[in-house]
Design an enzyme around this catalytic site. Sequence first.
Site, PDB file in Angstrom:
ATOM      1  N   HIS A 119     -20.027 -10.023  85.360  1.00 45.69           N
ATOM      2  CA  HIS A 119     -20.013 -10.811  86.595  1.00 45.69           C
ATOM      3  C   HIS A 119     -20.316  -9.978  87.837  1.00 45.69           C
ATOM      4  CE1 HIS A 119     -18.626 -14.290  84.495  1.00 45.69           C
ATOM      5  NE2 HIS A 119     -17.432 -13.804  84.226  1.00 45.69           N
ATOM      6  N   ASP A 159     -20.049 -14.096  75.780  1.00 45.30           N
ATOM      7  CA  ASP A 159     -18.814 -14.380  76.498  1.00 45.30           C
ATOM      8  C   ASP A 159     -18.821 -15.851  76.928  1.00 45.30           C
ATOM      9  OD1 ASP A 159     -16.600 -12.587  78.252  1.00 45.30           O
ATOM     10  OD2 ASP A 159     -17.123 -14.513  79.162  1.00 45.30           O
ATOM     11  N   HIS A 201     -17.920 -17.124  79.637  1.00 45.94           N
ATOM     12  CA  HIS A 201     -18.347 -17.237  81.024  1.00 45.94           C
ATOM     13  C   HIS A 201     -19.758 -16.682  81.167  1.00 45.94           C
ATOM     14  CE1 HIS A 201     -13.885 -16.901  81.146  1.00 45.94           C
ATOM     15  NE2 HIS A 201     -14.019 -17.904  81.993  1.00 45.94           N
ATOM     16  N   ASP A 220     -13.643 -14.613  74.670  1.00 50.83           N
ATOM     17  CA  ASP A 220     -12.832 -15.674  75.263  1.00 50.83           C
ATOM     18  C   ASP A 220     -13.294 -17.083  74.901  1.00 50.83           C
ATOM     19  OD1 ASP A 220     -15.058 -14.988  76.731  1.00 50.83           O
ATOM     20  OD2 ASP A 220     -14.005 -14.709  78.623  1.00 50.83           O
TER      21      ASP A 220
END
Length: 357
Positions: free
Chosen positions: A138, A175, A177, A263
């Site tokens: 990120h 991931d 996200h 996740d």
Amino acid sequence: MLFKRSELCSVSIMKKTVYTFDPSHVEHMTSGHPEQKGRLERVWKVMSDAGLTDQLVRLETPEADMSHIKVVHSTRYIDHLHYMVHQGLSYLDPDTYCTQHSLEVALRGVGGLLNITDAVLTGKADNGMALLRPPGHHARPHAAMGFCLFGNVAIAAKYAQRKYGLEKILVLDFDVHHGNGTQEMLYDDPNILFMSVHGAPPFYPESGFIQETGREEGEGYTVNVPLLPGAGDETYLHVFQRVFEPLVARFKPQAIFVSAGYDAHWMDPMAHMHVSTAGFNAMILALMSWADQYAGGRLIATLEGGYHVNALAHSVTQTLALLNNPDAKLEDPFGPYKDGEMKAEELINSIAHFWRV
């Protein structure tokens, strides 16, 4: 149905697998935050209990030279980060903290990842995985974001380009996200194919739409597959088979970098996907198969998210076991999600049509 080992016959048995783990990661810590030291402490415990710490080769984690960081991050951001760590515990954005030791910890994480990159690309190792904190996908060129300080995988991919002259690199992010920072750093590069499967916007970070495909010379070299909550093993497998695999075959990467976030596991408190540990194993076997077919086995993974410490620890341990021996006999200690999964066949077909595969 997951990948069967018979379908991955190109993968050779007993790889030389390297990894990094730096105990100083505990110095990047604040109480009550999901990105905390217990994540890697539990990974290390499960790895040790499984005997992997003795079977695999652990590499050193020197601080990365700042010149490698500046390839993807602005000098202004780096100067700001230096200033903030000297303030002690502080927040760089609403989600991302730093302590007086965080810069050193993050630089050691990158340094270890670059050591793995060197080992794999010089043939001293077949593959490897950096067990580092904080995560990286990120982090943006000019700012920290989403628990992340440096764009770890983008730094390593650009490093491989510069030092080894690689012309085709695949970066794949599973991931839950979207790796918005990685995408931003690679968005105009036609020599790095970035692929991401993740929770659909408006799920954090509210990016990763299908239509985000690259910019200028990089147009067509970013592939996003956003999934609705409830997607599980079968859906992720179909994404890998129907969308990713044909594009990888067309691109023929010389090395594969993986942003390995766990996740999307059905036990994880940060998302609502239904992937199991066995499902992550299927993704890793697919990536290893592609690496063997196109990249001489060269696969380099770096840890991203995963916030249920037990699900994370067992999934990472099984990933490392498969990197070392794809025929390893593994059992998922948690099993599949009990109530099935949300199928996304129509979405996958539409994305495959979008990419003409």
